[in-house]
Design an enzyme around this catalytic site. Structure first.
Site, PDB file in Angstrom:
ATOM      1  N   CYS A 294      42.559  47.359  49.652  1.00  0.00           N
ATOM      2  CA  CYS A 294      41.385  47.342  50.543  1.00  0.00           C
ATOM      3  C   CYS A 294      41.590  48.080  51.870  1.00  0.00           C
ATOM      4  CB  CYS A 294      40.974  45.895  50.811  1.00  0.00           C
ATOM      5  SG  CYS A 294      40.512  45.024  49.296  1.00  0.00           S
TER       6      CYS A 294
HETATM    7  N1  LIG Z   1      42.020  42.698  45.602  1.00  0.00           N
HETATM    8  C1  LIG Z   1      41.410  42.121  46.612  1.00  0.00           C
HETATM    9  O1  LIG Z   1      41.959  41.253  47.286  1.00  0.00           O
HETATM   10  C2  LIG Z   1      39.996  42.497  46.978  1.00  0.00           C
HETATM   11  C3  LIG Z   1      39.331  41.768  47.981  1.00  0.00           C
HETATM   12  C4  LIG Z   1      38.022  42.103  48.306  1.00  0.00           C
HETATM   13  C5  LIG Z   1      37.410  43.169  47.667  1.00  0.00           C
HETATM   14  N2  LIG Z   1      38.077  43.874  46.708  1.00  0.00           N
HETATM   15  C6  LIG Z   1      37.368  44.967  46.042  1.00  0.00           C
HETATM   16  O2  LIG Z   1      37.028  44.535  44.729  1.00  0.00           O
HETATM   17  C7  LIG Z   1      37.079  45.633  43.810  1.00  0.00           C
HETATM   18  C8  LIG Z   1      38.019  45.289  42.658  1.00  0.00           C
HETATM   19  O3  LIG Z   1      39.318  45.132  43.163  1.00  0.00           O
HETATM   20  P1  LIG Z   1      40.479  44.419  42.340  1.00  0.00           P
HETATM   21  O4  LIG Z   1      41.603  44.245  43.285  1.00  0.00           O
HETATM   22  O5  LIG Z   1      39.953  43.225  41.616  1.00  0.00           O
HETATM   23  O6  LIG Z   1      40.815  45.565  41.263  1.00  0.00           O
HETATM   24  P2  LIG Z   1      41.768  45.425  39.980  1.00  0.00           P
HETATM   25  O7  LIG Z   1      42.343  46.772  39.741  1.00  0.00           O
HETATM   26  O8  LIG Z   1      42.689  44.252  40.147  1.00  0.00           O
HETATM   27  O9  LIG Z   1      40.767  45.063  38.792  1.00  0.00           O
HETATM   28  C9  LIG Z   1      39.770  45.913  38.353  1.00  0.00           C
HETATM   29  C10 LIG Z   1      39.606  45.770  36.841  1.00  0.00           C
HETATM   30  O10 LIG Z   1      38.477  46.560  36.449  1.00  0.00           O
HETATM   31  C11 LIG Z   1      38.757  47.086  35.166  1.00  0.00           C
HETATM   32  N3  LIG Z   1      37.834  48.211  34.930  1.00  0.00           N
HETATM   33  C12 LIG Z   1      37.855  49.452  35.449  1.00  0.00           C
HETATM   34  N4  LIG Z   1      36.796  50.171  35.020  1.00  0.00           N
HETATM   35  C13 LIG Z   1      36.087  49.354  34.199  1.00  0.00           C
HETATM   36  C14 LIG Z   1      34.903  49.522  33.450  1.00  0.00           C
HETATM   37  N5  LIG Z   1      34.216  50.655  33.480  1.00  0.00           N
HETATM   38  N6  LIG Z   1      34.468  48.486  32.694  1.00  0.00           N
HETATM   39  C15 LIG Z   1      35.155  47.323  32.670  1.00  0.00           C
HETATM   40  N7  LIG Z   1      36.287  47.110  33.372  1.00  0.00           N
HETATM   41  C16 LIG Z   1      36.748  48.117  34.127  1.00  0.00           C
HETATM   42  C17 LIG Z   1      40.214  47.462  35.230  1.00  0.00           C
HETATM   43  O11 LIG Z   1      40.772  47.579  33.931  1.00  0.00           O
HETATM   44  C18 LIG Z   1      40.795  46.274  36.026  1.00  0.00           C
HETATM   45  O12 LIG Z   1      41.233  45.234  35.163  1.00  0.00           O
HETATM   46  C19 LIG Z   1      37.493  46.841  44.626  1.00  0.00           C
HETATM   47  O13 LIG Z   1      36.350  47.508  45.062  1.00  0.00           O
HETATM   48  C20 LIG Z   1      38.198  46.223  45.833  1.00  0.00           C
HETATM   49  O14 LIG Z   1      38.135  47.055  46.979  1.00  0.00           O
HETATM   50  C21 LIG Z   1      39.354  43.559  46.345  1.00  0.00           C
END
Ligand SMILES: NC(=O)c1ccc[n+]([C@@H]2O[C@H](COP(=O)([O-])OP(=O)(O)OC[C@H]3O[C@@H](n4cnc5c(N)ncnc54)[C@H](O)[C@@H]3O)[C@@H](O)[C@H]2O)c1
Length: 371
Positions: A294
């Site tokens: 992030c």
């Molecule tokens: N990690 C955090 O603490 C956090 C906190 C707040 C916001 N966010 C935001 O949330 C979003 C997700 O982050 P995350 O950390 O969970 O990511 P992550 O990489 O842990 O998980 C994302 C998942 O999406 C899947 N994916 C990708 N493309 C796809 C598709 N077309 N169809 C289905 N699945 C698909 C991937 O295989 C993966 O398992 C980002 O925008 C991030 O900035 C993350």
């Protein structure tokens, strides 16, 4: 001229189209709505478990077959989730995962939780949002709500998500037949005090109906939902939260480098002393640089958008520069320290303790330790 939000929903076409809105309202109220979570990572997996625990049939969708397999076996891969809870919701058939969107027709409320990285030129990469939305679009039907949760630049929900859905189903009108909103994720991995339930969330729909349904859907698992007038405000407020952190961390990182050059002034003692002020000061602490998905990434989304508005976001640029320089500062400090030891630099072994971006989490993405 584009119709106003109110006109769109109160137009004659909307009168008979009010049914999808009311049907989804009823389903949510009766806990009979099916929840679809697209992207089962740090954000999506815990969200899916929350809804399953709250009594909603929940389908997780992820392109990663390994994640899908593990989830369907009740094999927990998230350190903040309890193994017992994951096993319980999976064995009770409240949560299942798939990698082919086969059950997407059954879903009433989709949450898109896919990655939003930057390109090699630090520009937004919305390709994951686009592909996830295309997969949903193939199954779009009246009465479905699509909520984007991935952090992104203001305008994405309408330009990308709404755009793809409307292109796929020209006969469905957003706000009348199907519904689209943005609600940023605030999960803080490793935080035991603030969980999904007790962390307020923000939501902004494309129309008032979209906002109302999103609020109702989120209220099933979150105590407080703050609504805003449109998705762009919600997208922007998430970036403000993260840029606020980035700027303040950069400030304290810069002051730490200054105090290292001063005699008898420890930045830690300075922060401790400043923290005694009960108002107008929030403590931030220096470190070897930023990490995680992030804070190092999200500010670039706004800088890029600012350029579209012919505007330069100097705070973001400066804080990124200071924070990105920190791992190199640490390396120089270590090199200087080794120079004072009876060992040649080339023969020295350096032990790095802590690879993730903060304590007690396993997320090593963008870790300064890997710089
Ligand atoms: N990690 C955090 O603490 C956090 C906190 C707040 C916001 N966010 C935001 O949330 C979003 C997700 O982050 P995350 O950390 O969970 O990511 P992550 O990489 O842990 O998980 C994302 C998942 O999406 C899947 N994916 C990708 N493309 C796809 C598709 N077309 N169809 C289905 N699945 C698909 C991937 O295989 C993966 O398992 C980002 O925008 C991030 O900035 C993350």
């Amino acid at each position: 001229m584009e119709p106003s939000r109110e006109t769109k929903e109160s137009s004659p076409a909307a009168v008979d189209g009010a049914r999808p809105f009311q049907q989804l309202q009823q389903k949510l109220k009766a806990e009979a709505a099916t929840i679809g979570v697209v992207g089962l990572g740090y954000v999506g997996f815990p969200l899916a478990v929350e809804y399953a625990q709250a009594g909603f049939e929940t389908i997780g969708m992820d392109l990663d077959p390994e994640r899908v397999r593990r989830l369907n076996e009740g094999d927990n891969y998230n350190e903040d989730l309890s193994d017992d809870v994951v096993q319980r919701v999976v064995s009770a058939d409240m949560l299942l995962a798939e990698d082919d969107f086969e059950r997407a027709d059954d879903v009433d409320v989709f949450f898109i939780c896919v990655p939003t990285p930057v390109t090699e030129h630090n520009e937004p990469d919305t390709s994951y949002i686009e592909s996830a939305t295309r997969s949903i679009a193939e199954h779009l039907r009246p009465g479905q709500l699509v909520v984007l949760k991935s952090t992104t630049y203001p305008g994405t929900t309408e330009e990308v998500v709404q755009g793809i859905l409307e292109e796929a189903r020209e006969d469905l009108q957003v706000g009348r037949d199907c519904f689209v909103a943005f609600s940023p994720e605030r999960i803080d991995p490793g935080n035991e005090k603030y969980t999904t339930a007790n962390t307020p969330v923000v939501a902004g729909g494309v129309t008032a109906n979209c906002t109302a349904l999103t609020k109702q859907a989120l209220h099933q698992v979150v105590q407080e939902v703050h609504t805003v007038s449109n998705p762009k405000v919600a997208e922007m407020e998430k970036l403000l939260e993260n840029i606020y952190r980035s700027v303040n961390i950069a400030l304290v990182n810069e002051l730490a480098q200054l105090t290292e050059r001063m005699d008898e002034v420890s930045i830690w003692e300075v922060i401790e002393a400043a923290s005694t002020k009960p108002f107008g000061f929030d403590a931030f602490y220096p470190g070897p640089g930023l990490g995680g998905h992030c804070i190092p990434v999200d500010p670039h989304y706004l800088s890029w958008l600012a350029k579209r508005h012919d505007f330069e976001t100097s705070f973001i640029t400066l804080s990124a520069r200071v924070n990105e320089e920190m791992p190199f500062h640490v390396c120089r400090s270590v090199t200087d320290a080794i120079a004072h030891q009876p060992v040649a630099l080339g023969d020295a072994t350096v032990l790095i303790l802590g690879v993730a971006f903060k304590a007690n989490v396993g997320d090593t993405r963008h870790s300064p330790a890997g710089t």
